[in-house]
Design a protein around this motif. Structure first.
Motif, PDB file in Angstrom:
ATOM      1  N   MET A   1     -40.979 -36.798  66.286  1.00  0.00           N
ATOM      2  CA  MET A   1     -40.893 -38.258  66.416  1.00  0.00           C
ATOM      3  C   MET A   1     -41.329 -38.929  65.112  1.00  0.00           C
ATOM      4  SD  MET A   1     -39.590 -38.791  69.209  1.00  0.00           S
ATOM      5  CE  MET A   1     -38.885 -37.289  69.777  1.00  0.00           C
ATOM      6  N   GLY A   2     -42.363 -38.372  64.503  1.00  0.00           N
ATOM      7  CA  GLY A   2     -42.856 -38.920  63.239  1.00  0.00           C
ATOM      8  C   GLY A   2     -41.788 -38.865  62.159  1.00  0.00           C
ATOM      9  N   SER A   3     -40.984 -37.846  62.192  1.00  0.00           N
ATOM     10  CA  SER A   3     -39.970 -37.684  61.143  1.00  0.00           C
ATOM     11  C   SER A   3     -38.918 -38.789  61.199  1.00  0.00           C
ATOM     12  CB  SER A   3     -39.306 -36.323  61.282  1.00  0.00           C
ATOM     13  OG  SER A   3     -38.512 -36.300  62.450  1.00  0.00           O
ATOM     14  N   LEU A   4     -38.776 -39.424  62.374  1.00  0.00           N
ATOM     15  CA  LEU A   4     -37.761 -40.482  62.538  1.00  0.00           C
ATOM     16  C   LEU A   4     -37.989 -41.636  61.553  1.00  0.00           C
ATOM     17  CD1 LEU A   4     -37.412 -40.647  66.419  1.00  0.00           C
ATOM     18  CD2 LEU A   4     -35.565 -40.222  64.805  1.00  0.00           C
ATOM     19  N   VAL A   5     -39.266 -41.843  61.208  1.00  0.00           N
ATOM     20  CA  VAL A   5     -39.621 -42.937  60.285  1.00  0.00           C
ATOM     21  C   VAL A   5     -38.920 -42.746  58.943  1.00  0.00           C
ATOM     22  CG1 VAL A   5     -41.582 -44.082  59.161  1.00  0.00           C
ATOM     23  CG2 VAL A   5     -41.849 -43.068  61.444  1.00  0.00           C
ATOM     24  N   TYR A   6     -38.710 -41.519  58.563  1.00  0.00           N
ATOM     25  CA  TYR A   6     -38.147 -41.234  57.230  1.00  0.00           C
ATOM     26  C   TYR A   6     -36.630 -41.060  57.254  1.00  0.00           C
ATOM     27  CZ  TYR A   6     -42.880 -40.530  55.545  1.00  0.00           C
ATOM     28  OH  TYR A   6     -44.190 -40.712  55.188  1.00  0.00           O
ATOM     29  N   LEU A   7     -36.024 -41.400  58.386  1.00  0.00           N
ATOM     30  CA  LEU A   7     -34.593 -41.137  58.537  1.00  0.00           C
ATOM     31  C   LEU A   7     -33.772 -41.850  57.458  1.00  0.00           C
ATOM     32  CD1 LEU A   7     -33.281 -39.300  60.517  1.00  0.00           C
ATOM     33  CD2 LEU A   7     -32.677 -41.245  61.932  1.00  0.00           C
ATOM     34  N   ARG A   8     -34.163 -43.105  57.176  1.00  0.00           N
ATOM     35  CA  ARG A   8     -33.397 -43.909  56.214  1.00  0.00           C
ATOM     36  C   ARG A   8     -33.549 -43.342  54.793  1.00  0.00           C
ATOM     37  NH1 ARG A   8     -30.697 -48.082  57.862  1.00  0.00           N
ATOM     38  NH2 ARG A   8     -31.726 -48.067  59.876  1.00  0.00           N
ATOM     39  N   LEU A   9     -34.747 -42.890  54.488  1.00  0.00           N
ATOM     40  CA  LEU A   9     -35.028 -42.359  53.151  1.00  0.00           C
ATOM     41  C   LEU A   9     -34.358 -40.993  52.949  1.00  0.00           C
ATOM     42  CD1 LEU A   9     -36.969 -42.829  50.619  1.00  0.00           C
ATOM     43  CD2 LEU A   9     -38.509 -41.254  51.799  1.00  0.00           C
ATOM     44  N   GLY A  10     -34.172 -40.295  54.036  1.00  0.00           N
ATOM     45  CA  GLY A  10     -33.631 -38.916  53.937  1.00  0.00           C
ATOM     46  C   GLY A  10     -34.750 -37.924  54.212  1.00  0.00           C
ATOM     47  N   LEU A  11     -34.536 -37.101  55.207  1.00  0.00           N
ATOM     48  CA  LEU A  11     -35.578 -36.168  55.657  1.00  0.00           C
ATOM     49  C   LEU A  11     -35.987 -35.178  54.563  1.00  0.00           C
ATOM     50  CD1 LEU A  11     -36.739 -36.311  58.481  1.00  0.00           C
ATOM     51  CD2 LEU A  11     -35.366 -34.332  59.095  1.00  0.00           C
ATOM     52  N   GLU A  12     -34.992 -34.818  53.710  1.00  0.00           N
ATOM     53  CA  GLU A  12     -35.276 -33.796  52.685  1.00  0.00           C
ATOM     54  C   GLU A  12     -36.289 -34.297  51.649  1.00  0.00           C
ATOM     55  OE1 GLU A  12     -32.323 -34.988  53.443  1.00  0.00           O
ATOM     56  OE2 GLU A  12     -31.621 -36.121  51.726  1.00  0.00           O
ATOM     57  N   LYS A  13     -36.440 -35.646  51.534  1.00  0.00           N
ATOM     58  CA  LYS A  13     -37.404 -36.171  50.543  1.00  0.00           C
ATOM     59  C   LYS A  13     -38.714 -36.566  51.216  1.00  0.00           C
ATOM     60  CE  LYS A  13     -33.541 -38.278  48.389  1.00  0.00           C
ATOM     61  NZ  LYS A  13     -32.952 -39.528  48.819  1.00  0.00           N
ATOM     62  N   SER A  14     -38.840 -36.288  52.485  1.00  0.00           N
ATOM     63  CA  SER A  14     -40.015 -36.738  53.236  1.00  0.00           C
ATOM     64  C   SER A  14     -41.018 -35.598  53.424  1.00  0.00           C
ATOM     65  CB  SER A  14     -39.571 -37.224  54.611  1.00  0.00           C
ATOM     66  OG  SER A  14     -39.262 -36.102  55.408  1.00  0.00           O
TER      67      SER A  14
ATOM     68  N   HIS B   1     -31.473 -28.553  67.751  1.00  0.00           N
ATOM     69  CA  HIS B   1     -30.374 -29.507  67.887  1.00  0.00           C
ATOM     70  C   HIS B   1     -30.821 -30.895  67.428  1.00  0.00           C
ATOM     71  CE1 HIS B   1     -26.524 -30.884  69.378  1.00  0.00           C
ATOM     72  NE2 HIS B   1     -27.151 -31.967  69.828  1.00  0.00           N
ATOM     73  N   PHE B   2     -32.041 -31.250  67.778  1.00  0.00           N
ATOM     74  CA  PHE B   2     -32.590 -32.551  67.376  1.00  0.00           C
ATOM     75  C   PHE B   2     -32.653 -32.647  65.848  1.00  0.00           C
ATOM     76  CE2 PHE B   2     -36.206 -35.387  66.530  1.00  0.00           C
ATOM     77  CZ  PHE B   2     -35.832 -36.508  67.267  1.00  0.00           C
ATOM     78  N   ILE B   3     -33.143 -31.563  65.217  1.00  0.00           N
ATOM     79  CA  ILE B   3     -33.249 -31.550  63.746  1.00  0.00           C
ATOM     80  C   ILE B   3     -31.858 -31.647  63.111  1.00  0.00           C
ATOM     81  CG2 ILE B   3     -33.917 -30.132  61.763  1.00  0.00           C
ATOM     82  CD1 ILE B   3     -36.160 -28.994  63.584  1.00  0.00           C
ATOM     83  N   HIS B   4     -30.899 -30.992  63.759  1.00  0.00           N
ATOM     84  CA  HIS B   4     -29.524 -31.055  63.269  1.00  0.00           C
ATOM     85  C   HIS B   4     -29.036 -32.511  63.271  1.00  0.00           C
ATOM     86  CE1 HIS B   4     -25.282 -30.173  62.875  1.00  0.00           C
ATOM     87  NE2 HIS B   4     -25.051 -30.833  64.017  1.00  0.00           N
ATOM     88  N   LEU B   5     -29.399 -33.249  64.334  1.00  0.00           N
ATOM     89  CA  LEU B   5     -29.012 -34.660  64.411  1.00  0.00           C
ATOM     90  C   LEU B   5     -29.725 -35.468  63.329  1.00  0.00           C
ATOM     91  CD1 LEU B   5     -29.023 -35.223  68.284  1.00  0.00           C
ATOM     92  CD2 LEU B   5     -27.039 -35.096  66.792  1.00  0.00           C
ATOM     93  N   LEU B   6     -31.012 -35.171  63.123  1.00  0.00           N
ATOM     94  CA  LEU B   6     -31.785 -35.903  62.100  1.00  0.00           C
ATOM     95  C   LEU B   6     -31.174 -35.705  60.716  1.00  0.00           C
ATOM     96  CD1 LEU B   6     -35.550 -35.255  62.931  1.00  0.00           C
ATOM     97  CD2 LEU B   6     -34.130 -37.185  63.585  1.00  0.00           C
ATOM     98  N   ALA B   7     -30.667 -34.494  60.469  1.00  0.00           N
ATOM     99  CA  ALA B   7     -30.078 -34.202  59.165  1.00  0.00           C
ATOM    100  C   ALA B   7     -28.842 -35.059  58.935  1.00  0.00           C
ATOM    101  CB  ALA B   7     -29.722 -32.721  59.078  1.00  0.00           C
ATOM    102  N   GLY B   8     -28.271 -35.600  60.007  1.00  0.00           N
ATOM    103  CA  GLY B   8     -27.090 -36.460  59.903  1.00  0.00           C
ATOM    104  C   GLY B   8     -27.409 -37.859  59.378  1.00  0.00           C
ATOM    105  N   GLY B   9     -28.688 -38.185  59.216  1.00  0.00           N
ATOM    106  CA  GLY B   9     -29.084 -39.472  58.638  1.00  0.00           C
ATOM    107  C   GLY B   9     -29.116 -40.605  59.659  1.00  0.00           C
ATOM    108  N   PRO B  10     -29.271 -41.854  59.168  1.00  0.00           N
ATOM    109  CA  PRO B  10     -29.459 -43.026  60.060  1.00  0.00           C
ATOM    110  C   PRO B  10     -28.337 -43.187  61.090  1.00  0.00           C
ATOM    111  CG  PRO B  10     -29.766 -43.640  57.763  1.00  0.00           C
ATOM    112  CD  PRO B  10     -29.257 -42.238  57.757  1.00  0.00           C
TER     113      PRO B  10
END
Ligand SMILES: [Zn+2]
Length: 393
Positions: free
Chosen positions: A237-250, A200-209
């Motif tokens: 938690m580390g993945s949150l840093v890349y939220l603005r850039l887009g998780l798929e490119k991180s 569920h958390f990853i699903h939210l992250l995929a939604g972007g900033p």
């Protein structure tokens, strides 16, 4: 599959031969009919003229008869050739498949035919429920007038409802189930609830900033799992840093991998089945798979038994005449083989612990009793056979 293809090859040969034969047959018949028709017309003309049969006509007639005889003979011999091809199909079937499979099953295994039918139907229905084919299972129950009560069906219905939701990427029902079974799941060492929250958390992250705040607030669900899944939580938690850039490119793009959904379905099925006391695979599919492994060996042993004419060897209802290795996957519970008789113990021949601590089977014990006394075959301690205690594994 290979066996089917080689049989099919032989069948194709026969069909081709039949086709050619049919064409040839038609053609010969046509020619003969034509010949006979011509002869008939000439005979009719001769009869009309009232003349006697000329030598030419007579020889044409005998030629025609010979032609018919030859043609019939040729057709008959061609037809005989096809027999060879047809029997080759039979031989190919014999060569590629074992025909006498039913010979390795004894009817004595079942108490009655009715019982046999009922057990099989129940196994099939359970398998269908387990596979999520609910309507087919219901239909079979109705047609076979099998009475399956709701208590039996309920776990399968619930399991399938949740699995279907997971297939639609809907975590709700699974999370609800996992939370309500938290304690028993933890006792099973299950990480199901954590994995569901993580998805569920990853699903939210995929939604972007836009979803950042929601994701952060959802992260509190990880708190109970902090000790067990520290590393996974750190990654998220580390993945949150890349939220603005887009998780798929991180470097965290693996979090979005679709395999997590397949994995969660597997985890859920395994853990829920073990909690509900169901096997992950239905008894029918396990029996079928074991049967496929065991069948060639059983066929061999049957042939040996028949060859040596020792038919009495395979008389036990719940026991095979030899031990068959099915692989670790089919190890479900401990078994005990009597060290004296080298037979696996069973309900009617249970393992017995002697006073000295050695364990032998009931049958061996009965055989060793002499004058109301038993001498242990391992440490020759003499004892009363009645002191032996049944062991339950
Ligand atoms: Zn002993």
């Amino acid at each position: 599959m290979e066996q089917c293809t080689s049989v099919e090859r032989e069948v194709d040969k026969v069909l081709q031969k039949f086709l050619t034969y049919g064409q040839h047959f038609e053609q010969s018949l046509e020619e003969l009919l034509h010949c006979v028709g011509r002869l008939r017309a000439e005979l009719a003309r001769a009869a009309l003229q009232g003349t006697s049969l000329s030598a030419t006509l007579s020889s044409v007639m005998s030629q025609c008869c010979q032609k018919i005889r030859d043609a019939v003979q040729k057709l008959a011999s061609d037809h005989k050739d096809i027999h060879g091809s047809v029997s080759r199909v039979g031989k190919a079937i014999d060569r590629n498949f074992d025909s006498e499979i039913c010979g390795v099953v004894s009817d004595a295994v079942w108490d009655s035919q009715e019982k046999q039918q009922q057990t099989l139907q129940l196994a099939i229905v359970e398998h269908l429920y387990q596979q999520g084919m609910l309507s087919v299972a219901e239909e079979l129950c109705q047609e076979s007038t099998l009475n399956v009560d709701l208590d039996f069906k309920q776990p399968f219905l619930e399991l399938n409802r949740i699995l279907e939701a997971l297939h639609r990427h809907d975590l709700g029902p699974a999370l609800e189930w996992a939370v309500s079974h938290r304690q028993p799941l933890l006792e099973l060492n299950s990480s199901l609830e954590f994995k569901l929250h993580r998805l569920h958390f990853i699903h939210l992250l995929a939604g972007g900033p836009d979803k950042q705040l929601e994701a952060l607030s959802y992260a509190r669900h990880f708190q109970p799992f902090a000790r067990l899944h520290q590393r996974d939580i750190q990654v998220m938690m580390g993945s949150l840093v890349y939220l603005r850039l887009g998780l798929e490119k991180s470097p965290y793009c693996h979090l979005l991998d679709n395999s997590h959904w397949a994995e969660i379905c597997e985890t859920f099925t395994r853990d829920a089945c073990s909690l509900l006391g169901l096997s992950v695979e239905s008894p029918l599919s396990v029996s079928f798979a074991s049967g496929c492994v065991a069948l060639p060996m059983l066929m061999n042993i049957k042939a040996v038994i028949e060859q040596r004419q020792c038919t009495g060897v395979w008389s036990h209802k719940d026991e095979l005449p030899i031990e068959i290795e099915l692989g670790m996957k089919c190890w479900f519970h401990s078994v005990f083989a009597c060290p004296i008789l080298r037979q696996q113990t069973s309900e009617s021949n249970p393992p017995i612990k002697l006073l000295c601590g050695h364990v032998i089977s009931q049958d061996a014990l009965n055989k060793l009793v002499n004058g109301g006394k038993l001498k242990c075959p391992y440490c020759p301690v003499e004892q009363n056979p009645a002191d032996g205690k049944r062991i339950i594994f």
